[in-house]
Write a protein that holds these residues in place. Sequence first.
Motif, PDB file in Angstrom:
ATOM      1  N   TYR A 161      -1.744   3.378  -7.658  1.00  0.00           N
ATOM      2  CA  TYR A 161      -2.399   2.999  -6.407  1.00  0.00           C
ATOM      3  C   TYR A 161      -2.937   1.567  -6.485  1.00  0.00           C
ATOM      4  O   TYR A 161      -3.560   1.209  -7.482  1.00  0.00           O
ATOM      5  CB  TYR A 161      -3.561   3.958  -6.125  1.00  0.00           C
ATOM      6  N   PRO A 162      -2.656   0.690  -5.484  1.00  0.00           N
ATOM      7  CA  PRO A 162      -2.190   1.003  -4.134  1.00  0.00           C
ATOM      8  C   PRO A 162      -0.679   1.067  -3.951  1.00  0.00           C
ATOM      9  O   PRO A 162      -0.214   1.180  -2.817  1.00  0.00           O
ATOM     10  CB  PRO A 162      -2.771  -0.154  -3.321  1.00  0.00           C
ATOM     11  N   ASN A 163       0.085   0.985  -5.030  1.00  0.00           N
ATOM     12  CA  ASN A 163       1.547   1.070  -4.921  1.00  0.00           C
ATOM     13  C   ASN A 163       2.061   2.478  -5.160  1.00  0.00           C
ATOM     14  O   ASN A 163       3.273   2.708  -5.194  1.00  0.00           O
ATOM     15  CB  ASN A 163       2.211   0.111  -5.918  1.00  0.00           C
ATOM     16  N   GLY A 164       1.167   3.434  -5.365  1.00  0.00           N
ATOM     17  CA  GLY A 164       1.523   4.831  -5.592  1.00  0.00           C
ATOM     18  C   GLY A 164       0.301   5.689  -5.331  1.00  0.00           C
ATOM     19  O   GLY A 164      -0.750   5.188  -4.934  1.00  0.00           O
ATOM     20  N   SER A 165       0.427   6.978  -5.581  1.00  0.00           N
ATOM     21  CA  SER A 165      -0.691   7.879  -5.253  1.00  0.00           C
ATOM     22  C   SER A 165      -1.681   8.041  -6.395  1.00  0.00           C
ATOM     23  O   SER A 165      -2.877   8.240  -6.164  1.00  0.00           O
ATOM     24  CB  SER A 165      -0.143   9.257  -4.847  1.00  0.00           C
ATOM     25  N   GLY A 166      -1.240   7.991  -7.641  1.00  0.00           N
ATOM     26  CA  GLY A 166      -2.131   8.199  -8.776  1.00  0.00           C
ATOM     27  C   GLY A 166      -2.878   6.939  -9.172  1.00  0.00           C
ATOM     28  O   GLY A 166      -2.457   5.811  -8.859  1.00  0.00           O
ATOM     29  N   ASP A 167      -4.017   7.113  -9.868  1.00  0.00           N
ATOM     30  CA  ASP A 167      -4.820   5.959 -10.250  1.00  0.00           C
ATOM     31  C   ASP A 167      -4.566   5.548 -11.700  1.00  0.00           C
ATOM     32  O   ASP A 167      -3.639   6.051 -12.360  1.00  0.00           O
ATOM     33  CB  ASP A 167      -6.301   6.226  -9.989  1.00  0.00           C
ATOM     34  N   ALA A 221       4.908  -3.451  -2.851  1.00  0.00           N
ATOM     35  CA  ALA A 221       3.979  -2.586  -2.122  1.00  0.00           C
ATOM     36  C   ALA A 221       4.437  -2.299  -0.699  1.00  0.00           C
ATOM     37  O   ALA A 221       3.778  -1.551   0.019  1.00  0.00           O
ATOM     38  CB  ALA A 221       2.599  -3.236  -2.089  1.00  0.00           C
ATOM     39  N   VAL A 222       5.568  -2.890  -0.281  1.00  0.00           N
ATOM     40  CA  VAL A 222       5.990  -2.858   1.119  1.00  0.00           C
ATOM     41  C   VAL A 222       7.336  -2.147   1.240  1.00  0.00           C
ATOM     42  O   VAL A 222       8.251  -2.379   0.445  1.00  0.00           O
ATOM     43  CB  VAL A 222       6.099  -4.306   1.666  1.00  0.00           C
ATOM     44  N   ASP A 223       7.468  -1.281   2.255  1.00  0.00           N
ATOM     45  CA  ASP A 223       8.755  -0.635   2.518  1.00  0.00           C
ATOM     46  C   ASP A 223       9.820  -1.695   2.738  1.00  0.00           C
ATOM     47  O   ASP A 223       9.608  -2.676   3.454  1.00  0.00           O
ATOM     48  CB  ASP A 223       8.673   0.262   3.759  1.00  0.00           C
ATOM     49  N   GLY A 232      -1.682  -3.868  -0.192  1.00  0.00           N
ATOM     50  CA  GLY A 232      -1.173  -2.671   0.477  1.00  0.00           C
ATOM     51  C   GLY A 232       0.158  -2.851   1.153  1.00  0.00           C
ATOM     52  O   GLY A 232       0.982  -3.676   0.772  1.00  0.00           O
ATOM     53  N   LYS A 233       0.367  -2.103   2.226  1.00  0.00           N
ATOM     54  CA  LYS A 233       1.697  -1.865   2.776  1.00  0.00           C
ATOM     55  C   LYS A 233       2.153  -2.893   3.795  1.00  0.00           C
ATOM     56  O   LYS A 233       3.288  -2.850   4.251  1.00  0.00           O
ATOM     57  CB  LYS A 233       1.701  -0.482   3.430  1.00  0.00           C
ATOM     58  N   GLY A 269      11.450 -11.366   2.522  1.00  0.00           N
ATOM     59  CA  GLY A 269      11.447 -11.161   1.086  1.00  0.00           C
ATOM     60  C   GLY A 269      12.832 -11.121   0.488  1.00  0.00           C
ATOM     61  O   GLY A 269      13.003 -11.314  -0.715  1.00  0.00           O
ATOM     62  N   HIS A 270      13.856 -10.846   1.298  1.00  0.00           N
ATOM     63  CA  HIS A 270      15.235 -10.813   0.802  1.00  0.00           C
ATOM     64  C   HIS A 270      15.726 -12.228   0.472  1.00  0.00           C
ATOM     65  O   HIS A 270      16.280 -12.471  -0.608  1.00  0.00           O
ATOM     66  CB  HIS A 270      16.165 -10.182   1.846  1.00  0.00           C
TER      67      HIS A 270
END
Length: 603
Positions: free
Chosen positions: A337-343, A435-437, A516-517, A547-548
């Motif tokens: 987190y913030p790139n996943g759910s776990g800390d 961190a971004v879709d 974040g996202k 970003g590409h």
Amino acid sequence: MARLDPKVAAVTDRIIERSKPSRSTYLKLIADEAERGISRPRMSCGNFAHGFAAAGEDKEAIRGMRGPNIGIVTAFNDMLSAHQPYYRYPEQMKVWAREVGATAQVAGGVPAMCDGVTQGQSGMELSLFSRDVIALSTAVALSHGMFDGVAMLGICDKIVPGLLIGALRFGHLPALLVPAGPMPSGLANKEKQRVRQLFAEGKATKEELLAAEAASYHGAGTCTFYGTANSNQMMMELMGLHVPGSAFVNPGTPLRQALTRAAVHRIADLSAKRERPLGLVVDERAIVNATVGLLATGGSTNHAIHIPAIARAAGIVIDWEDIDRLSDAVPLIARVYPNGSGDTNDFHHAGGMEFVAHTLVEHGLLHGDILAAGADEFAAFASRPSLDGDALRWDGVTQSSNPDMLRPASDPFLPDGGMKLVKGNLGRAIFKTSAVDRERWTIEAPCRVFHDQNQVVDAFKAGELDRDVVVVVRFQGPRANGMPELHKLTPPLGVLQDKGFRVALVTDGRMSGASGKVPAAIHCCSEALGGGPLSKVRDGDMIKLCGHSGTLQVHADLDSREPVPPPPPHIGTGRELFAFMRHGADNAEHGGSAMLAGMDGML
């Protein structure tokens, strides 16, 4: 050890070649300091007597030079949760130094401000320059010449870089950083973020928000999300500047105490033997290791500023092109987190830094031959410490126990490290794509220009941003206002994105590892103050962030426009005291430092 990846080798060679003049000057400096610099044997009797006058039971040992004397530089304060555990460290470290025939003295203290407390407040404008103050304070502490080695007590955002920059000017001495560990996990970060966003939408009360924040930040230790503080700890491991496995062991545990004791014994041993001085440990390979680790674990974008500054203090030159090239070579193997759910605690339990070191070395992505200070061989950093009775033992970690959080380099989450250099007629900036879709890596929309993050929040509340929009926040660079982090923007921009709008942020300010996202081009260079491109952007201009392709472009003839004048400088909360630092600061790619800029020609 696997053969070094060709792309990592090429970037390392590029850095070495570019750094030859300044690195040579730096190495001569520390060699001269070792040979002729101030030290206990060279002091006059009056100087020396002052140095041990209040040393208590260590007085005779220091006076008689019976063993090495360790200088402790501490960032203790009990307002900052990460540094509260350091309260008892110096007195404990003195006992542990005596066990191996050494002594220890607190050389000095450095300030330790908390970005979590100052976030969105006027004090945040002091934050980046606190790193220079910490470096200067470290230099003052070590200038007394009483010490044969250095133990640095510090963890958080600007504190570790500042300690390291200051200590590198005494790079003839061996040195270690001594961490204190993250607090145990509290309220899940995803739930905290959910409440923040509800509050931004007016669907949660301030009391509900405070309850969520207090349940997340609830005790002694580092905040558990993977921002700049925990990225610091990762980097120190991969540079060999910790006792192996020290980064993420919780405070107040027997293992944490044993690791601190081991750090004291290690620095005493290195000091007695005059081995592995800090200036040789922090070489080009160690800087590349820190950068690779940052990219592989999805760490804080603040280190796109700190890594060049740390390197520069050791006579090494690394730029964002190097980081971008390494990002192409290094896969993303962690989702914290913030790139996943776990800390960070979940990350540690999954295999943590030990598995990261193992898999990156196994695939040739780290320099496994660096001159580590915390262990005889860098391979030790792929081993996890534990207590066997009262004794420490280390066991190799070769697997992740949670592939949803931590994966081998052969099976990553993404094929690249997700920290891109974007550039164009708006300058050069950092885009944390990890961190971004991926579908949001390209945003092209009319812009709305602001000079302050509070203006953005007000426009959001008024519904003025309910559309596809690139939000530009300028005059936020080092020279304008000290480059504060702009985290007030994260919840409202996240809400706009969740409503289906295509949204991006472009700023010469900072957003850190918790951005974040929402796609964001941050740390724009040149900054708006002084006529940088952002000062010529107008409301409604079409901006493309990609970003590409690595593009940061405005569809406008900037050459035909005059810069917008900056807002007046802020005063209050001590900000006026830092005016000289703002006036002399470098741009973000060079480290955003007035102090290091002032050393040009002296390195």
